[in-house]
Design a protein around this motif. Structure first.
Motif, mmCIF file in Angstrom:
data_model
loop_
_atom_site.group_PDB
_atom_site.id
_atom_site.type_symbol
_atom_site.label_atom_id
_atom_site.label_comp_id
_atom_site.label_asym_id
_atom_site.label_seq_id
_atom_site.Cartn_x
_atom_site.Cartn_y
_atom_site.Cartn_z
ATOM 1 N N PHE A 6 21.925 3.131 19.297
ATOM 2 C CA PHE A 6 21.975 4.441 19.940
ATOM 3 C C PHE A 6 22.149 5.543 18.904
ATOM 4 O O PHE A 6 21.453 6.556 18.934
ATOM 5 C CB PHE A 6 23.118 4.482 20.964
ATOM 6 N N ALA A 7 23.085 5.356 17.971
ATOM 7 C CA ALA A 7 23.313 6.357 16.931
ATOM 8 C C ALA A 7 22.082 6.507 16.044
ATOM 9 O O ALA A 7 21.708 7.625 15.664
ATOM 10 C CB ALA A 7 24.528 5.976 16.104
ATOM 11 N N PHE A 8 21.431 5.415 15.722
ATOM 12 C CA PHE A 8 20.233 5.453 14.891
ATOM 13 C C PHE A 8 19.109 6.216 15.578
ATOM 14 O O PHE A 8 18.434 7.036 14.967
ATOM 15 C CB PHE A 8 19.797 4.020 14.566
ATOM 16 N N SER A 9 18.921 5.965 16.869
ATOM 17 C CA SER A 9 17.868 6.672 17.597
ATOM 18 C C SER A 9 18.190 8.158 17.741
ATOM 19 O O SER A 9 17.297 8.997 17.751
ATOM 20 C CB SER A 9 17.633 6.035 18.963
ATOM 21 N N MET A 10 19.470 8.506 17.846
ATOM 22 C CA MET A 10 19.851 9.920 17.929
ATOM 23 C C MET A 10 19.609 10.631 16.600
ATOM 24 O O MET A 10 19.238 11.796 16.571
ATOM 25 C CB MET A 10 21.321 10.057 18.338
ATOM 26 N N LEU A 11 19.816 9.927 15.501
ATOM 27 C CA LEU A 11 19.570 10.534 14.192
ATOM 28 C C LEU A 11 18.091 10.759 13.945
ATOM 29 O O LEU A 11 17.687 11.805 13.433
ATOM 30 C CB LEU A 11 20.144 9.644 13.084
ATOM 31 N N LEU A 12 17.281 9.769 14.285
ATOM 32 C CA LEU A 12 15.848 9.884 14.037
ATOM 33 C C LEU A 12 15.146 10.743 15.070
ATOM 34 O O LEU A 12 14.190 11.442 14.754
ATOM 35 C CB LEU A 12 15.201 8.498 14.003
ATOM 36 N N GLY A 13 15.597 10.683 16.286
ATOM 37 C CA GLY A 13 14.925 11.407 17.353
ATOM 38 C C GLY A 13 13.663 10.675 17.766
ATOM 39 O O GLY A 13 13.341 9.599 17.280
ATOM 40 N N CYS A 14 12.930 11.284 18.655
ATOM 41 C CA CYS A 14 11.681 10.677 19.080
ATOM 42 C C CYS A 14 10.672 11.786 19.333
ATOM 43 O O CYS A 14 11.012 12.943 19.504
ATOM 44 C CB CYS A 14 11.875 9.834 20.330
ATOM 45 N N GLY A 15 9.426 11.428 19.315
ATOM 46 C CA GLY A 15 8.379 12.401 19.574
ATOM 47 C C GLY A 15 7.740 12.895 18.283
ATOM 48 O O GLY A 15 7.844 12.284 17.222
ATOM 49 N N ASP A 16 7.090 14.027 18.386
ATOM 50 C CA ASP A 16 6.347 14.603 17.279
ATOM 51 C C ASP A 16 7.292 15.134 16.208
ATOM 52 O O ASP A 16 8.286 15.783 16.505
ATOM 53 C CB ASP A 16 5.458 15.731 17.802
ATOM 54 N N THR A 17 6.979 14.893 14.955
ATOM 55 C CA THR A 17 7.827 15.355 13.866
ATOM 56 C C THR A 17 7.186 16.487 13.086
ATOM 57 O O THR A 17 7.553 16.749 11.953
ATOM 58 C CB THR A 17 8.136 14.191 12.903
#
Length: 54
Positions: free
Chosen positions: A12-23
């Motif tokens: 969960f923390a890793f996905s919050m740091l990276l985010g999702c979608g277009d960069t």
């Protein structure tokens, strides 16, 4: 159970740091104004109806 909790917390923390979608970092409009105007003219708002209390 503690390992499972740690794994879920880490993911969960890793996905919050990276985010999702277009960069790309630059927001772009979803449609041009003429496309929006054409869609609105093809799909007018429904007629208003008055509510009657009984």
């Amino acid at each position: 159970m503690q390992r499972l909790t740690f794994a879920f917390t880490f993911l969960f923390a890793f996905s919050m740091l990276l985010g999702c979608g277009d960069t790309s970092g630059t927001p772009e409009p979803a449609a041009d104004q003429d496309e929006l105007a054409a869609w609105v003219s093809e799909n007018p708002a429904p007629e208003t109806t008055e509510l009657v209390e009984e």
